[in-house]
Every structure is written in C-alpha cells, then in structure tokens.
Design a protein around this motif. Structure first.
Motif, short mmCIF file in Angstrom:
data_model
loop_
_atom_site.label_atom_id
_atom_site.label_comp_id
_atom_site.label_asym_id
_atom_site.label_seq_id
_atom_site.Cartn_x
_atom_site.Cartn_y
_atom_site.Cartn_z
N ARG A 1 -9.11 3.41 2.40
CA ARG A 1 -8.24 2.41 1.78
C ARG A 1 -8.87 2.01 0.44
O ARG A 1 -9.93 1.39 0.42
CB ARG A 1 -8.04 1.21 2.70
CG ARG A 1 -7.30 1.60 3.99
CD ARG A 1 -7.34 0.49 5.03
NE ARG A 1 -6.65 -0.72 4.59
CZ ARG A 1 -5.34 -0.89 4.60
NH1 ARG A 1 -4.55 0.10 5.04
NH2 ARG A 1 -4.78 -2.01 4.20
N LEU B 1 -4.18 0.54 -2.23
CA LEU B 1 -3.76 -0.84 -2.02
C LEU B 1 -3.21 -1.42 -3.32
O LEU B 1 -3.65 -1.04 -4.41
CB LEU B 1 -4.93 -1.68 -1.52
CG LEU B 1 -5.63 -1.16 -0.25
CD1 LEU B 1 -6.76 -2.10 0.16
CD2 LEU B 1 -4.62 -1.02 0.90
N GLU C 1 0.84 -1.21 0.00
CA GLU C 1 0.00 0.00 0.00
C GLU C 1 0.87 1.25 0.00
O GLU C 1 2.03 1.23 0.39
CB GLU C 1 -0.93 0.02 1.21
CG GLU C 1 -0.22 0.00 2.56
CD GLU C 1 -1.20 -0.05 3.71
OE1 GLU C 1 -1.15 0.86 4.58
OE2 GLU C 1 -2.02 -1.00 3.75
N GLU D 1 -15.30 2.97 -5.30
CA GLU D 1 -14.18 3.58 -4.58
C GLU D 1 -14.42 5.05 -4.28
O GLU D 1 -14.01 5.55 -3.23
CB GLU D 1 -12.87 3.37 -5.36
CG GLU D 1 -12.51 1.91 -5.55
CD GLU D 1 -12.63 1.09 -4.26
OE1 GLU D 1 -12.08 1.51 -3.22
OE2 GLU D 1 -13.27 0.02 -4.30
N GLU E 1 -9.42 0.07 -2.84
CA GLU E 1 -9.20 -1.20 -3.54
C GLU E 1 -8.91 -0.89 -5.01
O GLU E 1 -9.55 -0.03 -5.60
CB GLU E 1 -10.44 -2.10 -3.44
CG GLU E 1 -10.80 -2.52 -2.02
CD GLU E 1 -9.85 -3.58 -1.48
OE1 GLU E 1 -9.05 -4.12 -2.28
OE2 GLU E 1 -9.90 -3.85 -0.27
N THR E 2 -7.97 -1.62 -5.59
CA THR E 2 -7.60 -1.33 -6.97
C THR E 2 -7.96 -2.45 -7.95
O THR E 2 -7.80 -2.27 -9.17
CB THR E 2 -6.09 -1.05 -7.09
OG1 THR E 2 -5.36 -2.12 -6.48
CG2 THR E 2 -5.74 0.25 -6.37
N TYR E 3 -8.42 -3.58 -7.47
CA TYR E 3 -8.91 -4.65 -8.35
C TYR E 3 -7.87 -5.12 -9.36
O TYR E 3 -8.20 -5.54 -10.47
CB TYR E 3 -10.17 -4.18 -9.11
CG TYR E 3 -11.21 -3.55 -8.21
CD1 TYR E 3 -12.21 -4.32 -7.61
CD2 TYR E 3 -11.19 -2.19 -7.94
CE1 TYR E 3 -13.16 -3.74 -6.77
CE2 TYR E 3 -12.13 -1.60 -7.09
CZ TYR E 3 -13.11 -2.39 -6.52
OH TYR E 3 -14.04 -1.80 -5.68
#
Length: 422
Positions: free
Chosen positions: A371, A397, A10, A339, A373-375
């Motif tokens: 935080r 992340l 991260e 997001e 999430e970027t998948y």
C-alpha cells in the motif's frame, strides 16, 4: 462527474502481460500554463490561451487572478480567455493557493504591483515550503513584505510598481524565485537587473521557459551573462498563446513504454518539448541499462519516474543533484526511498541528499502486496503506480492527488489497457 479514481481512497494496479501500445496525449504544461495565465493577467486587453492545462494548480492560479479583478473565461477544457486592464487590484481576502508552488512564488512577486496590501497563503503543506529568499529579494528593492520565518503566509504592501535598479536572488532552492522576479520586473520604474547571488540554480531551463513566455507577451529581456538578466519596463501586451503538452506528464508514459516494451504515441515528438523534463527521454530510453549515476538537477520532476524505472534496471542507480526535491510538495527523496523500500526492504535508500535504487530485474512478475503512501503528492502517486505494471499487489492510496497536474492520468493508463481496481 469526477475523473476516474479522483474520488476514491485507493486504486490497485493490475500487472500487464504484454506491451502497452496506443495513443495518449499528455495534458498541457502546468509550468507554461501558469506563466501564461499570469502574463495574460498583466497584459492590457484580451489573450487567448490554448492547449492549457486545467488542473488544481492552474485553477488556483486562475481563481487568485480573478480575485484581483481579472476576467478569465473557460470556453472549453483546454482554453482560457483572459481579459485585463493590465493591472491587478487588491483582493478582498487572502489569496489561498493550496500547495501550488508556481502560483505561490509567482504571485508573491506579482502582487507587489497591486496598490494595497495582499496576503498570499497556502495549505499546511505549502507552509512548509520555503519562500524566504524571494521575500528577502523583494525587501532589498524597497518592497514592504514579510513572511512567517521564511515560509508562507506572505504579506505584501504593494505600491503599484516594482522599483528599478538591481535585485539579487539566491536561486539555489528554486528557479521559481528567479522566474517570479523576472516576470514582475517588466513593471519597473526603469530597467531592472535580476542577478543570481551564486552559480547554483534549480532547473535553469525553467527560467528559459519564463523568458520565452515573457517575450511572447511583448517583454524585452536581455541575458547579460550566465547569472544575470536585464528587463525593460515594457509591461505586457495581450496575445494569443499556444501551450505545449506537459513534459513531466510525458515521462510517465515514456517509462510505461520502455518498462513494458510497448509503443505509446504522444502526438508530439520528444524533441519538440522546450521544458527541462524532456531531457528525461534520453535517460529513460537507456532502460534497462540506465547510467550508474544520474544527475537530476535539471529534470527534477522526472526523477521519481526514473527512480521507479530504476528498480527494474540491470544495475543499481544513484541519483545526485536532487536536494531540491526535499522542498517540493513533499520531501520526494525521502518519499521515493521509503515507498520503494515498502515494496521490498532496501530497494530505495538515502545517502545524504542522494537517492540510491538497488535495482533488480527479477522484481518483475513478483507479487509484493504494498500500500503506497502518496503524501498528497501527485508525482509520488503517478510514478509509484508504474511499479504496479510489473509487480502484483501495488495499491496507490489517495489516487485523487493526481488532479494537481494530471487529472486524467488514471484514464490514460486505462486507455492503454491497464486494469485498475477501485
């Protein structure tokens, strides 16, 4: 040594307290690099590609071509020297292309030129991205090809040529299907007509990129009308080819510039780009008065960037024409909405295939620990990071996923004075 942030779980972006200024040169275009690599591999002789992108996607393409007998040397960080007999050989193992969409689509058509059987596959993400229309088009001209219910892996039994006549394709899901057929069509037994089955095509400008690259390598392509092209069976000629900087990468820097009131020199004028995403510059320049409705159909990769910028706009923004974003590295419509709403509930919402951003300039200066999430999607990571320039507590992340197309993204931000905490 890994580029900054690529081996971390991260990164937290620290808000900036002034304009971002400096010079950052975007990497070479991924789209053009992968086209040039394939065309050079299909050309007899040695081609020198300069200004190229070295990233996960282009390395996967290069490795696949090497597996099919092409010699590819890399004398420096932005060059490829490609030497080929002008033909591809059957690889000893399946081609593994990760989640590289351009490589997957382009090679699915190109391996029909191999004398033998080729399996074209990707990772778990790629196996969720549709390939059916392209495989159906190949079968329609007598090529033995199969897929897994419309998705990779694809098995192609090549016979060394691409046939002749007319091949039709539904380009609504991806212009890459059209580009794949066009590039392979230069190896027909006679002229080949490539035609759209409908008027819709995802990001038509990328087909123009393909045709320009084909012509640079000696192909003869004639546009018959708005929905069809004729390709002569010329094959390709080795050449020296200069690749322009990546317009999609430039969108993050253009957005950072207007979001902070700064001045970032990219070393290239915005009107010098030939890639479709360069159209985003005109939209971004209107911030904080972005249009109420933005049609993203012809600048798809720029939409996550503009959507994050829209969060700080004076008025709400609806993004339309973006259904194709649902079949990218992830469902980008859902990802961006989710997001943004993780930052503040309701900031991003979906309505059908549209994305609505409930803009609020007062977000700037707030601390909203989030935080992100970027998948495993590079564009989600790079675009959502921009929110951290104005909002405290934004943590990205899996920051290493940017290596797919922009391995030095985090260094670029740091060079402009952005503080990143690992």
């Amino acid at each position: 040594m890994a580029a900054f942030g690529l081996d971390k779980s991260e990164l937290t972006i620290m808000p900036v307290d002034g304009p971002l200024s400096g010079r950052v040169t975007p990497p070479g275009s991924k789209s053009i690099t992968n086209r040039a690599l394939l065309l050079a591999a299909l050309a007899k002789g040695t081609s020198h590609l300069t200004g190229a992108l070295k990233s996960v996607d282009t390395k996967l393409m290069a490795e696949a071509l090497r597996a099919m007998g092409v010699t590819i040397d890399e004398p420096d960080d932005t060059s490829f020297i490609v030497t080929s007999t002008g033909r591809l050989e059957a690889p000893a193992a399946p081609l593994s292309l990760g989640n590289a969409g351009t490589a997957m689509r382009f090679l699915t058509a190109a391996v029909t030129l191999v004398q033998g059987t080729v399996v074209v596959d990707g990772d778990a993400h790629m196996r969720k991205r549709p390939i059916g229309p392209l495989v159906e088009a190949l079968r329609s001209i007598g090529i033995a090809a199969s897929d897994a219910s419309g998705y990779p892996p694809v098995i192609v039994h090549g016979n060394g040529a691409f046939g002749s006549g007319r091949v039709e394709i539904d380009g609504g899901l991806s212009s890459q299907y059209v580009s794949a057929l066009l590039m392979a069509a230069a190896f027909g037994n006679g002229p080949i007509e490539v035609a759209l089955t409908g008027s819709e095509i995802g990001a038509r400008g990328y087909v123009d990129l393909t045709i320009a690259a084909m012509r640079a390598f000696g192909a003869s392509v004639e546009q018959l009308d708005a929905a069809s092209w004729r390709v002569q069976p010329t094959g390709y000629t080795a050449t020296d080819y200069v690749i322009e900087p990546d317009a999609s990468a430039a969108t993050y820097l253009w957005a950072a510039e207007v979001l902070t009131g700064g001045k970032i020199d990219l070393g290239v004028a915005s009107d010098a780009f030939t890639q479709p995403d360069a159209k985003a510059r005109e939209v971004i320049a209107q911030f904080p008065h972005l249009p109420a409705v933005i049609d993203g159909s012809q600048m798809q990769d720029a939409i996550p960037t503009i959507a994050v910028l829209a969060a700080f706009n004076e008025t709400p923004v609806r993004f339309v024409g973006i259904a194709n974003l649902r079949v990218k590295e992830c469902d980008r419509v859902a990802a961006v909405a989710t997001e943004l709403s993780r930052i503040r509930p309701g900031l991003g919402t979906e309505e059908g295939d549209d994305l609505i951003v409930a803009s609020d300039p007062k977000l700037a200066g707030q601390v909203l620990s989030t935080r992100i999430e970027t998948y495993s999607d590079h564009r989600i990571a790079m675009s959502l990071a921009l929110a951290g320039l104005k909002i405290g507590g934004i943590t990205i992340l899996d920051p290493g996923c940017v290596a797919k197309t922009y391995p030095t993204y985090w260094e670029a931000l740091k060079s402009l004075g952005v503080q990143l905490v690992e």
